[in-house]
Design a protein around this motif. Sequence first.
Motif, mmCIF file in Angstrom:
data_model
loop_
_atom_site.group_PDB
_atom_site.id
_atom_site.type_symbol
_atom_site.label_atom_id
_atom_site.label_comp_id
_atom_site.label_asym_id
_atom_site.label_seq_id
_atom_site.Cartn_x
_atom_site.Cartn_y
_atom_site.Cartn_z
ATOM 1 N N VAL B 162 27.238 51.836 -62.671
ATOM 2 C CA VAL B 162 28.362 51.475 -61.804
ATOM 3 C C VAL B 162 29.588 52.397 -61.935
ATOM 4 C CG1 VAL B 162 30.141 49.688 -61.486
ATOM 5 C CG2 VAL B 162 27.738 49.092 -61.309
ATOM 6 N N PRO B 163 30.101 52.662 -63.156
ATOM 7 C CA PRO B 163 31.311 53.493 -63.226
ATOM 8 C C PRO B 163 31.142 54.873 -62.605
ATOM 9 C CG PRO B 163 30.769 52.591 -65.387
ATOM 10 C CD PRO B 163 29.660 52.213 -64.483
ATOM 11 N N THR B 164 29.995 55.513 -62.843
ATOM 12 C CA THR B 164 29.749 56.839 -62.267
ATOM 13 C C THR B 164 29.791 56.779 -60.744
ATOM 14 O OG1 THR B 164 28.200 57.119 -64.095
ATOM 15 C CG2 THR B 164 28.234 58.843 -62.441
ATOM 16 N N VAL B 165 29.123 55.766 -60.183
ATOM 17 C CA VAL B 165 29.082 55.639 -58.723
ATOM 18 C C VAL B 165 30.481 55.368 -58.166
ATOM 19 C CG1 VAL B 165 28.122 54.323 -56.794
ATOM 20 C CG2 VAL B 165 26.699 54.830 -58.778
ATOM 21 N N ILE B 166 31.239 54.489 -58.822
ATOM 22 C CA ILE B 166 32.584 54.166 -58.322
ATOM 23 C C ILE B 166 33.456 55.419 -58.259
ATOM 24 C CG2 ILE B 166 34.756 52.966 -58.797
ATOM 25 C CD1 ILE B 166 33.253 50.721 -60.019
ATOM 26 N N ARG B 167 33.527 56.138 -59.374
ATOM 27 C CA ARG B 167 34.446 57.272 -59.419
ATOM 28 C C ARG B 167 34.070 58.337 -58.408
ATOM 29 N NH1 ARG B 167 39.096 56.634 -60.406
ATOM 30 N NH2 ARG B 167 39.695 58.201 -61.912
ATOM 31 N N ALA B 168 32.765 58.661 -58.333
ATOM 32 C CA ALA B 168 32.336 59.706 -57.404
ATOM 33 C C ALA B 168 32.569 59.270 -55.959
ATOM 34 C CB ALA B 168 30.868 60.038 -57.633
ATOM 35 N N THR B 169 32.231 58.009 -55.634
ATOM 36 C CA THR B 169 32.385 57.539 -54.261
ATOM 37 C C THR B 169 33.854 57.493 -53.856
ATOM 38 O OG1 THR B 169 30.433 56.168 -54.610
ATOM 39 C CG2 THR B 169 31.741 55.725 -52.646
ATOM 40 N N GLU B 170 34.708 56.998 -54.779
ATOM 41 C CA GLU B 170 36.125 56.911 -54.435
ATOM 42 C C GLU B 170 36.689 58.299 -54.117
ATOM 43 O OE1 GLU B 170 38.852 55.890 -57.504
ATOM 44 O OE2 GLU B 170 40.507 55.863 -56.089
ATOM 45 N N GLU B 171 36.310 59.266 -54.962
ATOM 46 C CA GLU B 171 36.798 60.620 -54.740
ATOM 47 C C GLU B 171 36.397 61.125 -53.349
ATOM 48 O OE1 GLU B 171 35.979 64.308 -57.428
ATOM 49 O OE2 GLU B 171 36.709 62.667 -58.675
ATOM 50 N N MET B 172 35.147 60.836 -52.969
ATOM 51 C CA MET B 172 34.650 61.303 -51.674
ATOM 52 C C MET B 172 35.336 60.584 -50.517
ATOM 53 S SD MET B 172 32.825 63.710 -52.197
ATOM 54 C CE MET B 172 32.698 64.370 -53.830
ATOM 55 N N LEU B 173 35.539 59.264 -50.652
ATOM 56 C CA LEU B 173 36.204 58.514 -49.581
ATOM 57 C C LEU B 173 37.642 59.007 -49.413
ATOM 58 C CD1 LEU B 173 34.985 54.855 -50.242
ATOM 59 C CD2 LEU B 173 34.147 56.461 -48.535
ATOM 60 N N ASN B 174 38.288 59.365 -50.522
ATOM 61 C CA ASN B 174 39.661 59.853 -50.442
ATOM 62 C C ASN B 174 39.753 61.175 -49.680
ATOM 63 O OD1 ASN B 174 40.769 57.717 -51.776
ATOM 64 N ND2 ASN B 174 40.810 58.723 -53.780
ATOM 65 N N LEU B 175 38.641 61.921 -49.647
ATOM 66 C CA LEU B 175 38.650 63.217 -48.968
ATOM 67 C C LEU B 175 38.549 63.072 -47.445
ATOM 68 C CD1 LEU B 175 36.368 65.454 -51.235
ATOM 69 C CD2 LEU B 175 38.858 65.455 -51.058
ATOM 70 N N VAL B 176 38.136 61.884 -46.966
ATOM 71 C CA VAL B 176 38.018 61.705 -45.516
ATOM 72 C C VAL B 176 39.419 61.733 -44.904
ATOM 73 C CG1 VAL B 176 37.306 60.104 -43.695
ATOM 74 C CG2 VAL B 176 35.904 60.362 -45.755
ATOM 75 N N PRO B 177 39.647 62.609 -43.912
ATOM 76 C CA PRO B 177 41.002 62.767 -43.374
ATOM 77 C C PRO B 177 41.517 61.489 -42.695
ATOM 78 C CG PRO B 177 39.423 64.235 -42.280
ATOM 79 C CD PRO B 177 38.673 63.484 -43.291
ATOM 80 N N TYR B 178 42.812 61.271 -42.819
ATOM 81 C CA TYR B 178 43.416 60.076 -42.219
ATOM 82 C C TYR B 178 43.262 60.050 -40.710
ATOM 83 C CZ TYR B 178 45.403 57.357 -45.916
ATOM 84 O OH TYR B 178 45.530 56.511 -46.969
ATOM 85 N N SER B 179 43.221 61.250 -40.095
ATOM 86 C CA SER B 179 43.131 61.298 -38.635
ATOM 87 C C SER B 179 41.894 60.557 -38.132
ATOM 88 C CB SER B 179 43.116 62.751 -38.170
ATOM 89 O OG SER B 179 42.094 63.449 -38.839
ATOM 90 N N LEU B 180 40.804 60.594 -38.923
ATOM 91 C CA LEU B 180 39.595 59.872 -38.517
ATOM 92 C C LEU B 180 39.859 58.371 -38.462
ATOM 93 C CD1 LEU B 180 36.476 61.415 -40.280
ATOM 94 C CD2 LEU B 180 36.935 61.220 -37.851
ATOM 95 N N ARG B 181 40.558 57.895 -39.476
ATOM 96 C CA ARG B 181 40.852 56.457 -39.507
ATOM 97 C C ARG B 181 41.781 56.078 -38.361
ATOM 98 N NH1 ARG B 181 41.198 58.094 -44.973
ATOM 99 N NH2 ARG B 181 39.506 57.250 -46.236
#
Lengths: 312, 292
Positions: B162-181
């Motif tokens: 779980v911790p490995t997946v959380i940290r890696a996924t969060e980092e990737m989600l943070n990279l998604v540009p705000y303009s998409l949202r």
Amino acid sequence: MQKVKTRLSIGDRTLKLLVLVTAILVLTLMIFIAWQMIVASKPSFAKFGWSFVTGKTWDSVNGNFGALPFIYGTLVTSLLALILAVPTGLGLAIFLNEMAPSSIKTTVSFLAELLAAIPSVVYGLWGIFVLAPWLQNTAEPWLSRMFGFLPLFQGPPLGVGMLAGGLILAVMILPIITAISRDVMGAVPNTQREAALALGTTRWEMIKTAVIPYAKSGIIGGIMLGLGRALGETMAITMVIGNRAQISASLFAPANSLASVIASEFTEATSLHLSALVEVGLILFSISLIVNILARLLVWSVARNVTGGHAA
Amino acid sequence: MIDSADRAITMDLPSNYVVRRYKNWLISGLLILATLIAITPLFMVLGYVVANGIGSISMSFFTELPKPMGEVGGGVANAIVGTLTLIFISSIIGIPIGILSAIYLSEYDRHSLLANAVRFTTDVLMGIPSIIVGIVVYASLVLAIGHFSAIAGGVALAIIMVPTVIRATEEMLNLVPYSLREAAYALGFPKWRMVLQIVLPAAAKGVITGVMLGVARVAGETAPLLFTAFGNNYWSKSINEPIAALPMQIYLYATSPSKESHSQAWAAALILIILVITLNLIARLALRDKNT
């Protein structure tokens, strides 16, 4: 209209609730781990109290348990690993960051990451059949010939023991030390380096005066993360440390670490013995918790100070 | 030829400057030496595993059950299936928890006290020795069920994943540009559809990388399985029974006194390393693809 709105907000509420619940679940996991261990180690704590930490005998036949030999074994092997891995790991990180051309940097970084990916049990296997015989036949006799006047290198060369444990741990924690120091040094702004070079420093003086001080607390954090890994490493150390509950000044002597005694005795233990092993686990848990929290705080402080830096 | 000002400098500097340059070279040499020393163990470990393992790998190694200790031949078919089973169980528990927590951290509550507490706990969990997780799952799950089982092993591995997946996924989600949202909101998307249909797919490759790294990490774990999955010399009929796993099998073979077992251990180690490195390579290749 009303209908559509309700349907949508149900979707919103469901996902929000779901993610909130899982996040809290992760948070409580930590508390659950601590609570479970405290409960399971109660019988042992009730019987031995704080003398469990200072007791030197570990006698499962007569039900007399003290964890000091394991604390000693863990600290000695981990310190040995740090002494060997810190200069090498930092050297590698500095080489990658400040000297290597980018093609070498990519390849060597990749190799270091592979080193981290090899399972612990495979290191243990290599330790038993390659490292330990080499220590027994070559390295340990040599060490005792050259430095035999030190208590560290006295006694019969057995191969398995604290020296073998420390060496294996050094190999295993090196990638983490390298990865984190490389990241924090990479976050040092180039203007720092240029300013130093413009003052006429050599490359090493630039690294020493402009890069390392800037990245210092992050590097220390990385070293502590490596220490945390060394303290809790189980399989490789269980396979090479010799599994004997004793305190010996000699690095050649077989010993046991907190983790290795749990791994080797837990499945055969019952009642008080089992509870004592869980208490050993609790000691290990507490030590690695403290080390990890300190390490994270250090790495975080650097990541926060350097804007746009990589968080480790 | 050299005017007096230049001579003054060159006469002034030499002793000091030469020493400093030698020092620079010396340390550069030491750094290169450190690099060589650091990389050597990798080649030694990989080299020995390949050299010693390849001879014992045959068809029967993949299809047969282990022979009793000391007998020649036999395979690790049940351990390979066991490892895959354990990876599967831990994945269906660990991956959703990891991704959902990461969505919470990235999309719902980036800066609150609770979010930082979760982030910190995750980082600290990552450093908790895996054998501790084994003890806790034993004390809670194994004792409650009454016996060792594949389920208990899977739960232990999930906690580690779980911790490995959380940290890696969060980092990737943070990279998604705000303009998409913002674009999704402008089109009238409710938040949950924005998260699940826009943000998550946009970060898919990075999330897969994180998940694969998490899976690779648990694939080689031995310590937490010793008193949860326990191991099994035969086929497990259900996930409610003790189950074999490759890392545990390597440990058993390596610590047994017989020569035949040792060569089985090397062969099993070769298969495990190939599995783990393949997972790592897939993870990295997926990410590299994204960056180009």
